[in-house]
Design a protein around this motif. Sequence first.
Motif, PDB file in Angstrom:
ATOM      1  N   PRO A  18     -33.470 -21.426 -15.370  1.00 60.75           N
ATOM      2  CA  PRO A  18     -33.178 -20.784 -16.661  1.00 60.75           C
ATOM      3  C   PRO A  18     -31.818 -20.093 -16.632  1.00 60.75           C
ATOM      4  O   PRO A  18     -31.403 -19.552 -15.600  1.00 60.75           O
ATOM      5  CB  PRO A  18     -34.302 -19.762 -16.810  1.00 60.75           C
ATOM      6  N   GLU A  19     -31.139 -20.095 -17.751  1.00 59.51           N
ATOM      7  CA  GLU A  19     -29.880 -19.354 -17.837  1.00 59.51           C
ATOM      8  C   GLU A  19     -30.169 -17.859 -17.761  1.00 59.51           C
ATOM      9  O   GLU A  19     -31.086 -17.363 -18.423  1.00 59.51           O
ATOM     10  CB  GLU A  19     -29.144 -19.682 -19.136  1.00 59.51           C
ATOM     11  N   PRO A  20     -29.402 -17.121 -16.938  1.00 60.96           N
ATOM     12  CA  PRO A  20     -29.682 -15.683 -16.810  1.00 60.96           C
ATOM     13  C   PRO A  20     -29.330 -14.922 -18.083  1.00 60.96           C
ATOM     14  O   PRO A  20     -28.390 -15.273 -18.800  1.00 60.96           O
ATOM     15  CB  PRO A  20     -28.784 -15.264 -15.641  1.00 60.96           C
ATOM     16  N   GLU A  21     -30.099 -13.877 -18.364  1.00 63.81           N
ATOM     17  CA  GLU A  21     -29.845 -13.032 -19.527  1.00 63.81           C
ATOM     18  C   GLU A  21     -29.052 -11.808 -19.109  1.00 63.81           C
ATOM     19  O   GLU A  21     -29.275 -11.238 -18.043  1.00 63.81           O
ATOM     20  CB  GLU A  21     -31.167 -12.616 -20.170  1.00 63.81           C
ATOM     21  N   VAL A  22     -28.126 -11.417 -19.936  1.00 62.57           N
ATOM     22  CA  VAL A  22     -27.285 -10.272 -19.635  1.00 62.57           C
ATOM     23  C   VAL A  22     -27.965  -8.997 -20.124  1.00 62.57           C
ATOM     24  O   VAL A  22     -28.532  -8.959 -21.226  1.00 62.57           O
ATOM     25  CB  VAL A  22     -25.884 -10.435 -20.271  1.00 62.57           C
ATOM     26  N   GLY A  23     -27.957  -7.967 -19.277  1.00 62.26           N
ATOM     27  CA  GLY A  23     -28.566  -6.697 -19.642  1.00 62.26           C
ATOM     28  C   GLY A  23     -27.506  -5.627 -19.862  1.00 62.26           C
ATOM     29  O   GLY A  23     -26.295  -5.888 -19.781  1.00 62.26           O
ATOM     30  N   PRO A  24     -27.923  -4.398 -20.128  1.00 58.71           N
ATOM     31  CA  PRO A  24     -26.961  -3.298 -20.311  1.00 58.71           C
ATOM     32  C   PRO A  24     -26.063  -3.145 -19.083  1.00 58.71           C
ATOM     33  O   PRO A  24     -26.519  -3.251 -17.947  1.00 58.71           O
ATOM     34  CB  PRO A  24     -27.859  -2.077 -20.507  1.00 58.71           C
ATOM     35  N   ASN A  25     -24.783  -2.905 -19.358  1.00 52.86           N
ATOM     36  CA  ASN A  25     -23.786  -2.689 -18.308  1.00 52.86           C
ATOM     37  C   ASN A  25     -23.645  -3.892 -17.374  1.00 52.86           C
ATOM     38  O   ASN A  25     -23.254  -3.747 -16.214  1.00 52.86           O
ATOM     39  CB  ASN A  25     -24.100  -1.423 -17.501  1.00 52.86           C
ATOM     40  N   GLN A  26     -23.950  -5.075 -17.892  1.00 44.68           N
ATOM     41  CA  GLN A  26     -23.809  -6.295 -17.119  1.00 44.68           C
ATOM     42  C   GLN A  26     -22.861  -7.265 -17.812  1.00 44.68           C
ATOM     43  O   GLN A  26     -22.596  -7.159 -19.015  1.00 44.68           O
ATOM     44  CB  GLN A  26     -25.165  -6.974 -16.892  1.00 44.68           C
ATOM     45  N   VAL A  27     -22.374  -8.213 -17.025  1.00 43.01           N
ATOM     46  CA  VAL A  27     -21.435  -9.220 -17.508  1.00 43.01           C
ATOM     47  C   VAL A  27     -21.940 -10.592 -17.085  1.00 43.01           C
ATOM     48  O   VAL A  27     -22.324 -10.786 -15.931  1.00 43.01           O
ATOM     49  CB  VAL A  27     -20.024  -8.980 -16.921  1.00 43.01           C
TER      50      VAL A  27
END
Length: 355
Positions: A18-27
Amino acid sequence: MKAARYHGRGDIRIDEVPEPEVGPNQVKVSVDWCGICGSDLHEFLEGPLFIPPPGSPHPLTGQTLPVVMGHEFAGTVAELGAGVDGVSVGDRVAVEPYYVCGHCAACLEGRYNICRSLGFVGLSGAQGGFAERCVVDRRWVHPLGGLDTDIGALVEPLAVGYHAVRLSALPEGATAVVFGAGPIGLVTMASLRATGAGQVIAVEPAAARKGKAPEAGANVVLDPTEVDVPAAVRDLTGGAGAEVAFECAGLDAVLASAIASVRPGGTVVNVAIWGQPATVSMNSLVMSEVAVVGSLAYRDDHPDTIRLLTDGTVDAGRFITGRIGLDELVEGGFRQLIEHKDEHVKILVSPRGLS
């Protein structure tokens, strides 16, 4: 998306994940290039070493194998999480591939590279550079400015050499001897030359690697099968020995030679990751008051390394000896580096394919 995952010793597969999901303070980074590291080869041949095995999840990621590999990578920013500033979608970036706890004694002292729970992107979980996209915390994302991302993928290994040189406290104009002209030895030589070493002596028996050492910055190349290395180093230093030696091979005989090659009160910096316990003559250290310093990865070294590349002080392009797509990773990358290591310094992998 495609990703290369480590399933166990000798077992690396190109999987759909699965494509990773970006969370807060992430790139989220769209990976252009990822280099194959010697530690990746150790995992393939001897592991799991740093990769968490079944039943022993990594304390920070909570994950075990299979893990996505690859930690020497650069690409472009694809997506920003909430609260991220300082980078924009489309920026070229290199990644400092760490997981750290932030609260152990080492982290609180700012020495996060020796965090007691240290993990690496590309070794410790679902994120890694041998994937089309990767999500990392904003603190580990370093803008490349005008540097191309293939050179950006070399920032990580160059930072290893730069950190080792910085730890050595080598005085400007002094002599250093580097044992091993593999990838880490070569970037250590380049860092020495870039930071003002007076004389850089390389020690290497393999013909192809001996030829690469002068390009990286060595003034003199010694073949340990032809000369007594400690005696030759003393001859080159007026009888004194080198101020600092760098052990980049991970072999007992090489470590002993490094200790014997420094002057009384000198320093040996161990840069290699060893595949077995080291044996050392403690009396050799005691009788000359030689200090042995361990150097692990990097800490606050990526910005300086990027500057050395940007201003042309270090010409890293010469270290690239191959470019392959992700589907070729094992046969065209790992096997080439294992079976023809003298012919290669750094093979770069494009997770999204060669154009």
